[in-house]
Design a protein around this motif. Structure first.
Motif, PDB file in Angstrom:
ATOM      1  N   PHE A  26      -4.835  10.401  -7.260  1.00 30.13           N
ATOM      2  CA  PHE A  26      -5.304   9.833  -5.705  1.00 30.13           C
ATOM      3  C   PHE A  26      -6.638   9.191  -5.897  1.00 30.13           C
ATOM      4  CE2 PHE A  26      -2.423  12.906  -4.034  1.00 30.13           C
ATOM      5  CZ  PHE A  26      -1.386  11.935  -3.569  1.00 30.13           C
ATOM      6  N   SER A  27      -7.536   9.395  -6.847  1.00 30.19           N
ATOM      7  CA  SER A  27      -8.537   8.967  -6.965  1.00 30.19           C
ATOM      8  C   SER A  27      -8.760   7.419  -7.514  1.00 30.19           C
ATOM      9  CB  SER A  27      -9.641   9.702  -7.702  1.00 30.19           C
ATOM     10  OG  SER A  27      -9.234   9.706  -8.966  1.00 30.19           O
ATOM     11  N   SER A  28      -7.832   6.980  -8.384  1.00 31.06           N
ATOM     12  CA  SER A  28      -7.771   5.727  -8.702  1.00 31.06           C
ATOM     13  C   SER A  28      -7.102   4.732  -7.755  1.00 31.06           C
ATOM     14  CB  SER A  28      -6.890   5.765  -9.924  1.00 31.06           C
ATOM     15  OG  SER A  28      -5.467   6.018  -9.756  1.00 31.06           O
ATOM     16  N   CYS A  29      -6.101   4.966  -7.066  1.00 31.11           N
ATOM     17  CA  CYS A  29      -5.579   4.215  -5.954  1.00 31.11           C
ATOM     18  C   CYS A  29      -4.581   4.957  -5.032  1.00 31.11           C
ATOM     19  CB  CYS A  29      -5.091   2.983  -6.432  1.00 31.11           C
ATOM     20  SG  CYS A  29      -3.416   2.963  -7.410  1.00 31.11           S
ATOM     21  N   ASP A  30      -4.789   4.775  -3.833  1.00 28.51           N
ATOM     22  CA  ASP A  30      -3.782   5.559  -2.983  1.00 28.51           C
ATOM     23  C   ASP A  30      -3.611   4.853  -1.573  1.00 28.51           C
ATOM     24  OD1 ASP A  30      -3.905   8.146  -0.844  1.00 28.51           O
ATOM     25  OD2 ASP A  30      -2.140   7.950  -2.161  1.00 28.51           O
ATOM     26  N   ARG A  31      -2.537   4.818  -1.071  1.00 31.43           N
ATOM     27  CA  ARG A  31      -2.251   3.961  -0.044  1.00 31.43           C
ATOM     28  C   ARG A  31      -1.952   5.091   1.479  1.00 31.43           C
ATOM     29  NH1 ARG A  31      -1.939  -1.004  -1.455  1.00 31.43           N
ATOM     30  NH2 ARG A  31      -1.169  -1.714  -3.154  1.00 31.43           N
ATOM     31  N   ILE A  32      -2.068   6.244   1.149  1.00 31.17           N
ATOM     32  CA  ILE A  32      -2.019   7.174   1.973  1.00 31.17           C
ATOM     33  C   ILE A  32      -3.043   7.732   2.537  1.00 31.17           C
ATOM     34  CG2 ILE A  32      -0.830   9.498   2.651  1.00 31.17           C
ATOM     35  CD1 ILE A  32       1.219   8.733   0.352  1.00 31.17           C
ATOM     36  N   HIS A  33      -4.071   7.957   1.594  1.00 33.53           N
ATOM     37  CA  HIS A  33      -5.105   8.465   1.948  1.00 33.53           C
ATOM     38  C   HIS A  33      -6.365   7.463   2.189  1.00 33.53           C
ATOM     39  CE1 HIS A  33      -4.057  12.736   1.200  1.00 33.53           C
ATOM     40  NE2 HIS A  33      -3.480  12.320   0.441  1.00 33.53           N
ATOM     41  N   GLU A  34      -6.938   7.137   3.626  1.00 38.48           N
ATOM     42  CA  GLU A  34      -7.642   5.995   3.847  1.00 38.48           C
ATOM     43  C   GLU A  34      -8.957   6.097   3.224  1.00 38.48           C
ATOM     44  OE1 GLU A  34      -8.265   5.749   7.823  1.00 38.48           O
ATOM     45  OE2 GLU A  34      -5.953   5.282   8.030  1.00 38.48           O
ATOM     46  N   ASP A  35      -9.272   7.194   2.511  1.00 36.59           N
ATOM     47  CA  ASP A  35     -11.005   7.371   2.062  1.00 36.59           C
ATOM     48  C   ASP A  35     -10.814   7.160   0.478  1.00 36.59           C
ATOM     49  OD1 ASP A  35      -9.255   9.762   1.501  1.00 36.59           O
ATOM     50  OD2 ASP A  35     -11.083  11.017   1.301  1.00 36.59           O
ATOM     51  N   LEU A  36      -9.750   6.699  -0.095  1.00 35.45           N
ATOM     52  CA  LEU A  36      -9.612   6.507  -1.442  1.00 35.45           C
ATOM     53  C   LEU A  36      -9.108   5.052  -1.663  1.00 35.45           C
ATOM     54  CD1 LEU A  36      -7.282   9.634  -2.635  1.00 35.45           C
ATOM     55  CD2 LEU A  36      -9.677   9.187  -2.817  1.00 35.45           C
ATOM     56  N   GLN A  37      -9.693   4.595  -2.915  1.00 35.60           N
ATOM     57  CA  GLN A  37      -9.384   3.065  -3.338  1.00 35.60           C
ATOM     58  C   GLN A  37      -8.163   2.434  -3.394  1.00 35.60           C
ATOM     59  OE1 GLN A  37     -11.459   1.899  -6.871  1.00 35.60           O
ATOM     60  NE2 GLN A  37     -10.790  -0.120  -6.686  1.00 35.60           N
ATOM     61  N   PRO A  38      -7.627   1.638  -2.593  1.00 33.57           N
ATOM     62  CA  PRO A  38      -6.342   0.929  -2.454  1.00 33.57           C
ATOM     63  C   PRO A  38      -6.106   0.332  -3.921  1.00 33.57           C
ATOM     64  CG  PRO A  38      -7.781  -0.575  -1.428  1.00 33.57           C
ATOM     65  CD  PRO A  38      -8.547   0.651  -1.701  1.00 33.57           C
ATOM     66  N   CYS A  39      -4.520   0.559  -4.214  1.00 32.62           N
ATOM     67  CA  CYS A  39      -4.139  -0.265  -5.436  1.00 32.62           C
ATOM     68  C   CYS A  39      -4.484  -1.675  -5.603  1.00 32.62           C
ATOM     69  CB  CYS A  39      -2.699   0.214  -5.678  1.00 32.62           C
ATOM     70  SG  CYS A  39      -2.422   1.764  -6.068  1.00 32.62           S
ATOM     71  N   PRO A  40      -4.558  -2.302  -6.561  1.00 37.45           N
ATOM     72  CA  PRO A  40      -4.660  -3.892  -6.691  1.00 37.45           C
ATOM     73  C   PRO A  40      -3.261  -4.564  -5.953  1.00 37.45           C
ATOM     74  CG  PRO A  40      -5.355  -2.954  -8.707  1.00 37.45           C
ATOM     75  CD  PRO A  40      -4.849  -1.876  -7.885  1.00 37.45           C
ATOM     76  N   GLN A  41      -3.466  -5.388  -5.184  1.00 39.45           N
ATOM     77  CA  GLN A  41      -2.247  -6.183  -4.635  1.00 39.45           C
ATOM     78  C   GLN A  41      -2.484  -7.500  -4.460  1.00 39.45           C
ATOM     79  OE1 GLN A  41       0.185  -4.318  -1.013  1.00 39.45           O
ATOM     80  NE2 GLN A  41      -1.220  -5.653  -0.240  1.00 39.45           N
ATOM     81  N   GLY A  42      -1.494  -8.467  -5.353  1.00 37.43           N
ATOM     82  CA  GLY A  42      -1.822  -9.846  -5.485  1.00 37.43           C
ATOM     83  C   GLY A  42      -1.399 -10.451  -6.418  1.00 37.43           C
ATOM     84  N   VAL A  98      -6.201 -13.096  -7.224  1.00 35.86           N
ATOM     85  CA  VAL A  98      -6.550 -13.115  -5.793  1.00 35.86           C
ATOM     86  C   VAL A  98      -5.838 -12.151  -5.051  1.00 35.86           C
ATOM     87  CG1 VAL A  98      -4.224 -14.852  -5.859  1.00 35.86           C
ATOM     88  CG2 VAL A  98      -5.921 -14.930  -3.895  1.00 35.86           C
ATOM     89  N   ASP A  99      -6.215 -11.399  -4.171  1.00 36.40           N
ATOM     90  CA  ASP A  99      -5.765 -10.444  -3.378  1.00 36.40           C
ATOM     91  C   ASP A  99      -4.657 -10.913  -2.257  1.00 36.40           C
ATOM     92  OD1 ASP A  99      -6.925  -8.235  -4.835  1.00 36.40           O
ATOM     93  OD2 ASP A  99      -8.652  -8.757  -3.532  1.00 36.40           O
ATOM     94  N   LEU A 100      -3.447 -10.607  -2.085  1.00 39.25           N
ATOM     95  CA  LEU A 100      -2.555 -11.105  -1.259  1.00 39.25           C
ATOM     96  C   LEU A 100      -1.686  -9.709  -0.720  1.00 39.25           C
ATOM     97  CD1 LEU A 100      -1.221 -14.102  -3.128  1.00 39.25           C
ATOM     98  CD2 LEU A 100      -2.724 -14.238  -1.008  1.00 39.25           C
ATOM     99  N   ASP A 101      -1.642  -9.684   0.701  1.00 40.35           N
ATOM    100  CA  ASP A 101      -0.786  -9.127   1.273  1.00 40.35           C
ATOM    101  C   ASP A 101       0.744  -9.183   1.007  1.00 40.35           C
ATOM    102  OD1 ASP A 101      -2.729  -7.573   2.984  1.00 40.35           O
ATOM    103  OD2 ASP A 101      -2.310  -9.215   4.359  1.00 40.35           O
ATOM    104  N   PRO A 102       1.647  -8.156   0.728  1.00 36.61           N
ATOM    105  CA  PRO A 102       3.226  -8.443   0.473  1.00 36.61           C
ATOM    106  C   PRO A 102       3.582  -9.628   1.416  1.00 36.61           C
ATOM    107  CG  PRO A 102       2.430  -6.064   0.815  1.00 36.61           C
ATOM    108  CD  PRO A 102       1.184  -6.921   1.257  1.00 36.61           C
ATOM    109  N   GLY A 103       4.605 -10.356   0.513  1.00 41.55           N
ATOM    110  CA  GLY A 103       5.199 -11.363   1.000  1.00 41.55           C
ATOM    111  C   GLY A 103       5.516 -12.593   0.091  1.00 41.55           C
ATOM    112  N   GLN A 104       6.015 -13.617   0.585  1.00 44.08           N
ATOM    113  CA  GLN A 104       6.547 -14.836  -0.243  1.00 44.08           C
ATOM    114  C   GLN A 104       5.278 -15.790   0.046  1.00 44.08           C
ATOM    115  OE1 GLN A 104       9.001 -15.068  -2.095  1.00 44.08           O
ATOM    116  NE2 GLN A 104       9.812 -12.856  -1.641  1.00 44.08           N
ATOM    117  N   TYR A 105       4.957 -16.495  -1.251  1.00 41.25           N
ATOM    118  CA  TYR A 105       3.982 -17.669  -1.014  1.00 41.25           C
ATOM    119  C   TYR A 105       4.384 -18.699  -1.721  1.00 41.25           C
ATOM    120  CZ  TYR A 105       1.169 -13.589   0.686  1.00 41.25           C
ATOM    121  OH  TYR A 105       0.704 -12.625   1.519  1.00 41.25           O
ATOM    122  N   THR A 106       3.778 -19.826  -1.547  1.00 40.13           N
ATOM    123  CA  THR A 106       3.957 -21.287  -2.209  1.00 40.13           C
ATOM    124  C   THR A 106       2.377 -21.410  -2.572  1.00 40.13           C
ATOM    125  OG1 THR A 106       5.913 -21.928  -1.083  1.00 40.13           O
ATOM    126  CG2 THR A 106       4.286 -23.511  -2.100  1.00 40.13           C
TER     127      THR A 106
END
Length: 335
Positions: A26-42, A98-106
């Motif tokens: 949980f200390s490396s990345c976690d999407r449930i606990h707001e006080d922990l660093q989120p996983c890379p996404q993009g 580049v950090d991006l939210d989940p979704g489709q991109y061009t």
């Protein structure tokens, strides 16, 4: 005194290990606990330019600045990433993250537009424009200059929900600029002076759509950005032969258009050369690439050389033309 069994000790040790492991996870990345660093996404993007006649990646030696646009599935602008760092762009291990939210991109990638000497620019700022309204135009003041190389690439990519790391993708790019070197030589060896001739390429290819298609615009005259005389050697009488040369830089060639190369003898006003440029450039395609389409060949090649031989009266001898390393014989010059 109570003695703990060996099995009890093992159970407690395992429980402690689970707690420590969970804490580390949980200390490396976690999407449930707001006080922990989120996983890379993009996205982690690699760029290549092997759409050339060598079929080799030349991105790291030819692209000197980079502009990358991101649009969502509906074609709405999301963000722009740029890089003008030569150390990055010349490093084969470099990737754009580049950090991006989940979704489709061009993804639209342009090489050469972020440089100070750029010859092309966006007609409208990308952040105010939807995907399909993106247009890239040649600066009119650059038509008679050596165009700064323009590269283009496009990719559709997705970012998944709950990704634990950046997704690796590759954008393949192509070159949208050309350079033509023309030589004029008298077959009898008499000197030819470049100042006696007007050289130009006529085309209507200065405006690009979002998908790299050429949009209809008025024709323009590309004029030499450099010119001069040169000697290929001595004539039989010991005098130096002299040839005239000129180099013209121009935008992408497409088979749907009809660019022309014209060379005019200034004093007499006679056109010594007036040919459909695409038709002649396509003559040099080796049979090794017979299955390659004409548009692909025009896109892969970007550096052209043509030699014309002049006869009596400064007329082009229409039976022979030398293009790069190929000698092509033409029976009818009026194409």
């Amino acid at each position: 005194m109570k003695i703990r069994s060996f099995s009890d000790s093992i159970k407690k040790a395992l429980a402690a290990t689970v707690i420590v492991g969970t804490t580390l996870s949980f200390s490396s990345c976690d999407r449930i606990h707001e006080d922990l660093q989120p996983c890379p996404q993009g996205l982690r993007i690699r760029f290549i330019y092997d759409y050339n006649m060598e079929f080799a990646n030349a991105f790291y030696s030819q692209v000197d600045c980079l502009t990358v646009l991101f649009y969502d599935e509906a074609g709405n602008y999301v963000t722009t990433q740029t890089n003008t760092n030569h150390s990055d762009l010349s490093d084969e291990n470099w990737r754009m993250t580049v950090d991006l939210d989940p979704g489709q991109y061009t993804i639209l990638a342009y090489g050469g537009m972020e440089c100070p000497e750029a010859s092309f620019s966006f007609v409208t700022p990308p952040e105010t424009t939807s995907l399909r309204d993106i247009e890239v135009s040649l600066d009119p003041d650059k038509i008679s200059t050596e165009l700064h190389p323009l590269f283009y690439g496009r990719l559709d990519a997705s970012v998944e929900e709950n990704a634990l790391e950046y997704k690796e993708v590759t954008v393949e790019m192509m070159k949208d600029t050309n350079n033509l070197r023309v030589l004029l030589q008298q077959v009898n060896g008499e000197p030819v002076d470049n100042a006696d001739y007007d050289f130009r390429v006529i085309d209507n290819n200065t405006l690009f759509a979002w998908n790299n298609d050429i949009l209809p615009v008025p024709t323009v005259n590309y004029l030499p950005w450099t010119r001069g005389n040169a000697s290929p050697g001595e004539l039989p009488d010991g005098s130096d032969a002299s040839v005239a040369w000129a180099e013209i830089s121009f935008s992408r060639l497409i088979t749907a258009s009809s660019p022309r190369l014209q060379i005019t003898h200034i004093e007499s006003g006679k056109k010594v050369v007036d040919i459909p440029l695409n038709n002649y450039l396509l003559l040099l395609k080796s049979q090794s690439f017979a299955s390659m389409g004409n548009q692909e060949f025009l896109d892969r090649e970007s550096r052209w050389n043509m030699i014309f031989f002049l006869g009596e009266g400064q007329y082009w001898i229409s039976t022979m033309i030398s293009i790069q390393d190929w000698n092509v014989r033409i029976n009818n010059a009026d194409l």
